[in-house]
Design a protein around this motif. Structure first.
Motif, PDB file in Angstrom:
ATOM      1  N   LEU A  92       0.819  -1.220   0.000  1.00 18.15           N
ATOM      2  CA  LEU A  92       0.000   0.000   0.000  1.00 18.15           C
ATOM      3  C   LEU A  92       0.851   1.267   0.000  1.00 18.15           C
ATOM      4  N   VAL A  95      -0.498   3.980  -2.265  1.00 21.78           N
ATOM      5  CA  VAL A  95      -1.695   4.651  -1.739  1.00 21.78           C
ATOM      6  C   VAL A  95      -1.305   5.679  -0.681  1.00 21.78           C
ATOM      7  N   SER A 120       3.550   2.503  -9.122  1.00 26.71           N
ATOM      8  CA  SER A 120       2.118   2.195  -9.055  1.00 26.71           C
ATOM      9  C   SER A 120       1.565   1.883 -10.428  1.00 26.71           C
ATOM     10  N   SER A 123      -4.171   1.811 -10.540  1.00 27.73           N
ATOM     11  CA  SER A 123      -5.550   1.409 -10.283  1.00 27.73           C
ATOM     12  C   SER A 123      -6.054   1.849  -8.920  1.00 27.73           C
ATOM     13  N   ARG A 124      -5.184   1.753  -7.890  1.00 27.44           N
ATOM     14  CA  ARG A 124      -5.644   2.096  -6.540  1.00 27.44           C
ATOM     15  C   ARG A 124      -5.545   3.589  -6.243  1.00 27.44           C
ATOM     16  N   SER A 151      -3.391   3.827 -16.144  1.00 27.98           N
ATOM     17  CA  SER A 151      -4.233   2.927 -15.373  1.00 27.98           C
ATOM     18  C   SER A 151      -5.494   2.536 -16.125  1.00 27.98           C
TER      19      SER A 151
END
Length: 552
Positions: A92, A95, A120, A123-124, A151
């Motif tokens: 994470l 994020v 990354s 997507s998140r 993404s």
């Protein structure tokens, strides 16, 4: 603290378990001093096992976010490297960094976005970054467009941003589609090559190149010759992104003035391409053969190329931009590549009869090699195996039945099988099968000395390509060489005791990788001998390097 930390990291390779325990105890004992000591230590030990373990520990304890966003701890390049390691321990991490961006501005926010762009998949973080699309700072907005575009991978979303007044945003929107294989992406790239800004246009050319569109080659060459030095610089950069060795001669011919604008891009591109070319050659050699070449009535050229990978059975899936064509020493920029038999069934007939010049061990090895090829047979492909002079010929798709037929050798007492007659019979039988027809014969030095012309007519009438694997010594040319050449096939010779299975693998792989190249020669003075046309076809790919020559 720092001295103790270095001692633990130095022992990490010899005793990782003890070092891991010591690091955790040190962190739990005095977190502030540990953090202050470990970050400078990382700068010199990032590539070591101890440094990599330390990054993982910091990530797992949620201690990486602040150092990554703070330029006083790491340079941008160091921060990206640390974040890549940290993401392995903290899935994470992207994020957590994305949440920080909303609180940052200017260079600090741009730094975090640069890290996210690398670690990354987007997507998140899309929901966290989407509000930044309303940023007044065009540099930040353009970086957000790149991350979000990569993404969602939607050409229609990218097209909306091609109307943005900021060239960075348009360029990053185009770049976000690199690698997306769709007609819509291709159409968007073709539209964007006409953008007035050099970066947008060349990003679109790179996108076309990565899709395998050879139009990108001529577009990049044209751009490299423009008067505007900024366009020449961008073209050189894009050639470096392509990592295509065909661009080395044009790069060395680019007008480098003014040197402060153009030359750095040219030098960087040459270095990148030379490294890439060396890597592709290290991947191994591809066996490339021009099986047919002709000059058409409108003076364009048609080449037929067969490619085999020495250690790979599966089709190579080469793109048109993997092919490089030179005619009389001049690079061909405008060409197209087709794989006419890519989706077509293969109709393969094998002659494995007891030629008078062949040893039984040769036949045994050939049968084993054909059995190896049989394991790669696609369900839709038709095979037939002819081992005895009078046996019935049936083209089958059933692998088990073909395996059984290959096991019925008949022993060394069987009657000799005339190779020319066997090819004639196979060609006649293949006429009733739908697909790309190929006949593969095992032959001795004297095979085909009689009835060669008759076999050629039969093969041409059946539209069948003949390939011959010859075992033994002979005075060239072999009687069957012209048969292979006239039908667009491959003739491979081997001394007794060689590795027959490699030759069968080579022939069968070439059946799965056959291409047709059409082009019109570049205008300009010929460098070949008068009345001759010399053509060189090269292949540069992640599977390796290959080349073939032909003179017309």
């Amino acid at each position: 603290m720092q001295q103790r930390l270095q001692q633990i990291l130095e022992g990490c390779l010899d005793n990782p378990a003890a070092s891991s325990k010591a690091l955790r105890e040190l962190l739990d004992t005095d977190l502030p001093r540990f953090s202050a000591a470990c970050l400078p230590t990382l700068q010199s030990r990032l590539e070591t096992p101890g440094g990599q373990f330390l990054v993982g520990l910091l990530a797992a304890r949620n201690l990486l976010v602040e150092p990554l966003r703070n330029p006083s701890f790491f340079s941008r390049e160091e921060a990206i490297a640390v974040a890549q390691l940290g993401a392995r321990s903290d899935p994470l991490l992207d994020v957590k960094l994305a949440r920080q961006v909303r609180e940052l501005t200017g260079a600090a926010a741009e730094r975090v976005l640069s890290i996210l762009d690398v670690i990354s998949d987007g997507s998140r973080v899309v929901p966290l970054l989407a509000p930044l699309m309303r940023q007044s700072d065009p540099r930040l907005r353009s970086k957000v467009v790149l991350i979000i575009g990569r993404s969602i991978k939607k050409p229609e979303w990218v097209e909306q941003h091609l109307r943005d007044a900021d060239a960075r945003t348009r360029a990053n929107a185009v770049e976000s589609l690199w690698g997306v294989q769709s007609p819509e992406a291709r159409g968007l790239f073709r539209k964007a090559v006409n953008d007035s800004h050099r970066r947008v246009a060349t990003n679109a050319m790179v996108g076309l190149y990565r899709l395998g569109d050879p139009a990108a080659v001529s577009l990049l060459l044209e751009t490299s010759r423009l008067r505007d030095p900024r366009f020449r610089s961008s073209a050189a950069w894009a050639m470096g992104e392509a990592c295509d060795p065909r661009f080395l001669p044009p790069l060395r011919q680019i007008d480098p003035e003014p040197r402060e604008i153009v030359w750095p891009s040219v030098r960087s591109a040459v270095e990148r391409i030379e490294r890439a070319a060396a890597h592709m050659r290290e991947c191994g050699l591809l066996d490339a053969r021009i099986t047919g070449a002709e000059i058409l009535a409108d003076h364009s050229r048609r080449l037929r190329l067969a490619v085999a990978a020495a250690e790979q059975w599966e089709p190579l899936s080469l793109l048109a931009t993997n092919f490089v064509i030179w005619e009389n020493g001049r690079l061909v920029a405008d060409y197209r590549v087709e794989a006419p038999h890519g989706q077509e069934a293969l109709v393969a007939g094998f002659v494995l009869g007891r030629d008078v010049d062949l040893e039984e061990r040769d036949l045994d090895q050939a049968r084993e090699a054909v059995l190896g090829c049989l394991e790669q047979k696609r369900a839709r492909d038709f095979w037939a195996v002819l081992q005895h002079p009078n046996e019935a010929i049936r083209f089958l798709t059933d692998r088990a039945a073909l395996r059984k037929a290959l096991g019925e050798t008949g022993g060394s007492s069987g009657a000799p099988c005339d190779v020319a007659e066997a090819l004639d019979r196979l060609a006649e039988a293949a006429r009733g099968a739908r697909g790309s027809r190929h006949l593969i014969a095992l032959a001795g030095p004297r095979a085909g000395q009689r009835d060669g012309e008759h076999v050629l007519r039969a093969a041409l009438e059946a539209k069948a390509t003949v390939h011959v694997i010859e075992v033994g010594t002979f005075e060239p040319p072999h009687a069957l060489e012209s048969l292979c050449r006239e039908t667009g096939g491959i003739f491979l010779a081997m001394r007794p005791g060689g590795q027959i299975h490699r030759l069968y693998r080579q022939v069968y792989s070439s059946l799965l990788n056959r291409y047709e190249i059409l082009y019109r020669p570049e205008p300009g003075p010929a460098t070949a001998a008068a009345g001759q046309t010399q053509i060189q076809a090269q292949i540069y790919s992640g599977c390796g390097y290959g080349e073939a020559l032909v003179t017309l």
